[in-house]
Write a protein that holds these residues in place. Structure first.
Motif, PDB file in Angstrom:
ATOM      1  N   SER A 102      -8.674  -4.003   4.965  1.00 55.27           N
ATOM      2  CA  SER A 102      -8.787  -3.558   3.576  1.00 55.27           C
ATOM      3  C   SER A 102      -9.840  -2.459   3.451  1.00 55.27           C
ATOM      4  O   SER A 102     -10.873  -2.508   4.122  1.00 55.27           O
ATOM      5  CB  SER A 102      -9.167  -4.732   2.659  1.00 55.27           C
ATOM      6  OG  SER A 102      -9.357  -4.283   1.322  1.00 55.27           O
ATOM      7  N   LYS A 103      -9.561  -1.497   2.609  1.00 50.88           N
ATOM      8  CA  LYS A 103     -10.554  -0.484   2.260  1.00 50.88           C
ATOM      9  C   LYS A 103     -11.256  -0.834   0.948  1.00 50.88           C
ATOM     10  O   LYS A 103     -12.288  -0.251   0.618  1.00 50.88           O
ATOM     11  CB  LYS A 103      -9.887   0.889   2.116  1.00 50.88           C
ATOM     12  CG  LYS A 103      -9.468   1.538   3.422  1.00 50.88           C
ATOM     13  CD  LYS A 103      -8.928   2.943   3.171  1.00 50.88           C
ATOM     14  CE  LYS A 103      -8.566   3.650   4.468  1.00 50.88           C
ATOM     15  NZ  LYS A 103      -8.049   5.030   4.217  1.00 50.88           N
ATOM     16  N   LYS A 104     -10.676  -1.784   0.222  1.00 55.15           N
ATOM     17  CA  LYS A 104     -11.183  -2.094  -1.112  1.00 55.15           C
ATOM     18  C   LYS A 104     -12.042  -3.360  -1.167  1.00 55.15           C
ATOM     19  O   LYS A 104     -12.819  -3.551  -2.105  1.00 55.15           O
ATOM     20  CB  LYS A 104     -10.002  -2.248  -2.081  1.00 55.15           C
ATOM     21  CG  LYS A 104      -9.163  -0.981  -2.226  1.00 55.15           C
ATOM     22  CD  LYS A 104      -8.014  -1.193  -3.201  1.00 55.15           C
ATOM     23  CE  LYS A 104      -7.195   0.091  -3.362  1.00 55.15           C
ATOM     24  NZ  LYS A 104      -6.063  -0.092  -4.303  1.00 55.15           N
ATOM     25  N   HIS A 105     -11.881  -4.219  -0.176  1.00 51.94           N
ATOM     26  CA  HIS A 105     -12.574  -5.504  -0.210  1.00 51.94           C
ATOM     27  C   HIS A 105     -13.261  -5.766   1.126  1.00 51.94           C
ATOM     28  O   HIS A 105     -12.764  -5.372   2.174  1.00 51.94           O
ATOM     29  CB  HIS A 105     -11.592  -6.635  -0.533  1.00 51.94           C
ATOM     30  CG  HIS A 105     -10.742  -6.346  -1.741  1.00 51.94           C
ATOM     31  ND1 HIS A 105     -11.259  -6.260  -3.013  1.00 51.94           N
ATOM     32  CD2 HIS A 105      -9.411  -6.085  -1.846  1.00 51.94           C
ATOM     33  CE1 HIS A 105     -10.289  -5.983  -3.872  1.00 51.94           C
ATOM     34  NE2 HIS A 105      -9.154  -5.866  -3.187  1.00 51.94           N
ATOM     35  N   LYS A 106     -14.386  -6.466   1.074  1.00 53.26           N
ATOM     36  CA  LYS A 106     -15.192  -6.692   2.267  1.00 53.26           C
ATOM     37  C   LYS A 106     -14.990  -8.069   2.885  1.00 53.26           C
ATOM     38  O   LYS A 106     -15.462  -8.326   3.994  1.00 53.26           O
ATOM     39  CB  LYS A 106     -16.671  -6.491   1.935  1.00 53.26           C
ATOM     40  CG  LYS A 106     -17.014  -5.050   1.580  1.00 53.26           C
ATOM     41  CD  LYS A 106     -18.507  -4.888   1.341  1.00 53.26           C
ATOM     42  CE  LYS A 106     -18.858  -3.446   1.024  1.00 53.26           C
ATOM     43  NZ  LYS A 106     -20.329  -3.264   0.799  1.00 53.26           N
ATOM     44  N   ASP A 150      -4.671   2.799   1.463  1.00 56.25           N
ATOM     45  CA  ASP A 150      -5.156   3.636   0.364  1.00 56.25           C
ATOM     46  C   ASP A 150      -4.672   3.132  -0.992  1.00 56.25           C
ATOM     47  O   ASP A 150      -5.296   3.409  -2.023  1.00 56.25           O
ATOM     48  CB  ASP A 150      -4.691   5.084   0.554  1.00 56.25           C
ATOM     49  CG  ASP A 150      -5.378   5.756   1.719  1.00 56.25           C
ATOM     50  OD1 ASP A 150      -6.552   5.434   1.986  1.00 56.25           O
ATOM     51  OD2 ASP A 150      -4.737   6.596   2.389  1.00 56.25           O
ATOM     52  N   ASP A 151      -3.572   2.374  -0.994  1.00 53.89           N
ATOM     53  CA  ASP A 151      -2.989   1.918  -2.255  1.00 53.89           C
ATOM     54  C   ASP A 151      -3.070   0.408  -2.440  1.00 53.89           C
ATOM     55  O   ASP A 151      -3.374  -0.075  -3.531  1.00 53.89           O
ATOM     56  CB  ASP A 151      -1.521   2.359  -2.344  1.00 53.89           C
ATOM     57  CG  ASP A 151      -1.372   3.872  -2.267  1.00 53.89           C
ATOM     58  OD1 ASP A 151      -2.132   4.568  -2.962  1.00 53.89           O
ATOM     59  OD2 ASP A 151      -0.513   4.348  -1.501  1.00 53.89           O
ATOM     60  N   ASP A 198      -4.324  -3.618  -1.764  1.00 56.52           N
ATOM     61  CA  ASP A 198      -5.625  -4.283  -1.637  1.00 56.52           C
ATOM     62  C   ASP A 198      -5.930  -4.594  -0.176  1.00 56.52           C
ATOM     63  O   ASP A 198      -7.100  -4.585   0.234  1.00 56.52           O
ATOM     64  CB  ASP A 198      -5.629  -5.577  -2.459  1.00 56.52           C
ATOM     65  CG  ASP A 198      -5.639  -5.298  -3.958  1.00 56.52           C
ATOM     66  OD1 ASP A 198      -6.738  -5.142  -4.513  1.00 56.52           O
ATOM     67  OD2 ASP A 198      -4.547  -5.219  -4.549  1.00 56.52           O
TER      68      ASP A 198
END
Length: 289
Positions: free
Chosen positions: A118-122, A192-193, A195
């Motif tokens: 994920s790029k949005k969540h760690k 990129d889109d 989650d």
């Protein structure tokens, strides 16, 4: 006249000797055999290394690259290549049954752990309700992605799950996740889109991702996802194809894989019998980091 005749005979002998010499390998003994091996274009580094090792063993390997998971088996069935090396044993079994292909596994290679990125969540806990998660759309890899999500605690699969993915095999989806099947090669681009995205290791490596970047990943005990070298039925005793397996399972190649991939691809050298008895491993847990 005799001198001319002797000269002609010497030249003829030299030509015959040279021709015979060209049939010998670099080591000077035995005929050089050529085999065509189908591989996935996502990452060919290990096989390119094996190509160089094979030259010392009187074996010429021609790599034939494919951009999907379908053509390598069809080409093998048609005799356009001698072997292929790109797929898990679970995917292989399902594909040859669906297509009625007379192929078989000749040896194991590696397991390339699938990861959830994920790029949005760690972390897994950060994935929100209603999140979109991309999974590969081929039946086996789809199932593999769903199993990974179950092992991560995000969904629960029905008891009849057999490794093949579908929307109907999900039993519980408490966060109401939107599972989006896409072409396996597109899963990194969905970061990129979406989650999160479940990504096969070869495509993760190609996208510059490492296993350490994942939120969660499989362990090396995920037996259904060990990769294989496949050949046409009846070809398992061909010496040059046996040599392929020996080269791949050599200490030199094992060391190369460990050094090059740093855990993103793990040598998994098991017997063919072990390869084919994997159904009991569907529910084995993966290791969370």
């Amino acid at each position: 006249m005799k001198k001319i005749l002797v000269t002609i005979m010497v030249l003829a002998f030299a030509l015959v000797t040279a021709a015979c010499g060209n049939e010998k390998g670099a080591s000077g003994s035995g005929d050089v055999k050529t085999v065509k091996v189908g591989v996935n274009s996502g990452d060919t580094r290990t096989w390119e290394y094996i190509v160089e090792l094979a030259k010392k063993k009187n074996l010429n390997i021609e790599l034939v690259t494919f951009n999907d998971y379908i053509q390598p088996n069809l080409s093998l069935s048609e005799g356009e290549i001698d072997a292929n090396s790109f797929q898990t044993v679970a995917y292989f079994d399902e594909f040859i049954q669906d297509q009625s292909l007379k192929l078989e596994a000749i040896g194991s290679t590696v397991i390339a752990p699938m990861g959830l990125y994920s790029k949005k969540h760690k972390s897994i806990k950060d994935i929100p309700e209603g999140a979109t998660i991309a999974v590969p759309n081929e039946a086996t890899n789809w199932g593999r992605g769903l199993l990974l999500l179950q092992e991560a605690g995000l969904i629960t699969l029905k008891d009849e799950f057999n490794g093949s993915g579908s929307a109907n095999i999900i039993k519980d989806n408490p966060k109401k996740l939107k599972i989006k099947p896409v072409a396996a090669g597109s899963t990194p681009r969905l970061l990129d889109d979406a989650d999160a995205s479940t990504i096969n290791s070869n495509f993760a490596v190609e996208a510059g991702l490492t296993l350490k970047d994942s939120l969660f990943h499989e362990s090396k005990t995920a037996k259904p996802y060990i990769n294989i070298i496949a050949v046409k039925k009846g070809d398992t005793d061909r010496p040059e194809l046996k040599k392929l397996v020996e080269l791949y399972q050599s200490k030199e190649v094992e060391a190369f894989i460990k050094k090059t991939y740093k855990g993103s691809s793990i040598p998994a050298y098991v017997t063919v019998d072990e390869l084919m008895n994997y159904q009991d491993a569907w529910t084995k847990p993966a290791n969370e980091k």
